[in-house]
Scaffold this active site. Structure first.
Site, PDB file in Angstrom:
ATOM      1  N   LEU A   7      36.243  53.870  34.268  1.00 51.71           N
ATOM      2  CA  LEU A   7      35.653  53.855  34.620  1.00 51.71           C
ATOM      3  C   LEU A   7      35.575  55.641  35.565  1.00 51.71           C
ATOM      4  O   LEU A   7      34.546  55.846  36.738  1.00 51.71           O
ATOM      5  CB  LEU A   7      36.024  52.601  35.406  1.00 51.71           C
ATOM      6  CG  LEU A   7      35.878  51.563  35.130  1.00 51.71           C
ATOM      7  CD1 LEU A   7      36.009  50.887  35.976  1.00 51.71           C
ATOM      8  CD2 LEU A   7      34.009  51.313  34.902  1.00 51.71           C
ATOM      9  N   SER A  22      42.384  49.052  33.505  1.00 48.86           N
ATOM     10  CA  SER A  22      40.992  49.248  33.271  1.00 48.86           C
ATOM     11  C   SER A  22      40.286  50.643  34.107  1.00 48.86           C
ATOM     12  O   SER A  22      38.941  51.487  33.712  1.00 48.86           O
ATOM     13  CB  SER A  22      39.604  48.468  33.246  1.00 48.86           C
ATOM     14  OG  SER A  22      39.595  47.948  34.781  1.00 48.86           O
ATOM     15  N   GLU A  23      41.163  51.219  35.317  1.00 47.38           N
ATOM     16  CA  GLU A  23      40.766  52.133  35.653  1.00 47.38           C
ATOM     17  C   GLU A  23      39.941  53.656  35.372  1.00 47.38           C
ATOM     18  O   GLU A  23      39.491  54.710  34.986  1.00 47.38           O
ATOM     19  CB  GLU A  23      41.612  52.797  36.305  1.00 47.38           C
ATOM     20  CG  GLU A  23      41.708  51.352  37.844  1.00 47.38           C
ATOM     21  CD  GLU A  23      42.465  50.191  37.274  1.00 47.38           C
ATOM     22  OE1 GLU A  23      43.542  49.614  38.363  1.00 47.38           O
ATOM     23  OE2 GLU A  23      43.653  50.435  36.980  1.00 47.38           O
ATOM     24  N   SER A  24      40.906  53.972  33.867  1.00 40.55           N
ATOM     25  CA  SER A  24      40.240  55.077  33.175  1.00 40.55           C
ATOM     26  C   SER A  24      39.340  55.806  32.702  1.00 40.55           C
ATOM     27  O   SER A  24      38.633  56.411  32.443  1.00 40.55           O
ATOM     28  CB  SER A  24      41.431  56.222  31.878  1.00 40.55           C
ATOM     29  OG  SER A  24      41.131  54.716  31.361  1.00 40.55           O
TER      30      SER A  24
END
Length: 247
Positions: free
Chosen positions: A132, A128-130
């Site tokens: 955020l 999910s990093e991208s």
């Protein structure tokens, strides 16, 4: 006098050291405290002649949600994850991970760093990093070493959620959960020397990549976490709203 409950619980089952992540209140986030207990438990298992392998499992609905930013801050979390992945790779005994729930962000790095992994039908996975304003910098090391790079590009970039069948297909997970009994039976049947020598072969690419890129990727992750865009992304997540860049 107050005592703190352990974040990692340990049992033994016929030569298998069972280590259970037991911090469900923060979805088994990889805080420095939890990782410290896990590294100590792995060290103990490594030195026990009666232990053939390690099984890493969890309580709650989440295997691990990744770094604990509230406890450790953006600088410490990535460094802690690199230390843990190196510890698992260098352990002279196989480490098997069992994910019966959700796996997110740095938790996927932990899962991929284990020698063998299984996941249940209800498990879900997402980088999910991208979304955020971040990137799966440290977690990418074992994922790209052991998995399908072309498929990883999609899941890294889009942040989509996928299930166990896809995780197995791309090499993030070894097999569905129903293969676990056979895997453990095979490890129990193997010689300690044979397991240690064979593991040296299988982890060599991962150890080389961790040594070459681990510190730089941890620093890159810290820089991203410290950015204004990432701060807004994390705020949006905590406030359960879309960040301003979402279309």
């Amino acid at each position: 006098m107050t005592t703190t409950a352990p974040l990692v619980r340990r049992d033994t089952d016929r030569g298998i050291a069972v280590l259970t992540l037991d911090s469900p209140h923060n979805r088994n986030a990889l805080s420095a405290a939890l990782v410290g207990e896990l590294i100590a438990a792995l060290d103990t298992a490594a030195g026990e002649d009666g232990v053939r392998a390690v099984l890493l499992t969890h309580t709650g609905t989440t295997f691990s949600a990744g770094a604990d930013l509230k406890a450790d801050g953006p600088e410490r979390g990535p460094v802690v994850l690199v230390e843990l992945m190196r510890q698992i790779a260098e352990l002279p005994k196989p480490v098997v991970a069992r994910a019966a729930g959700h796996v997110r962000a740095g938790g996927l790095g932990l899962l991929a760093a284990c020698d063998i992994s299984v996941a249940g039908e209800s498990a879900t996975f997402a980088f999910s990093e991208s979304r955020l304003g971040l990137a799966p910098a440290v977690a990418s090391v074992p994922v790209l070493v052991r998995g399908d790079e072309r498929a990883a590009a999609r899941w890294f970039l889009t942040g989509e959620t996928f299930g166990t069948a896809e995780a197995v297909r791309i090499g993030l997970v070894t097999a569905p959960e129903d293969a676990l009994d056979g895997i453990l039976a095979g490890l129990r049947a193997a010689s300690p020397q044979g397991l240690a020598a064979t593991k040296e072969l299988t982890v060599a690419p991962l150890l080389r990549r961790l040594a070459a890129d681990g510190p730089d990727l941890a620093a890159r992750s810290a820089r991203l976490f410290a950015s204004a865009e990432a701060a807004e992304g994390v705020r949006a997540l905590l406030e359960r709203r879309q960040p301003p860049w979402a279309l």
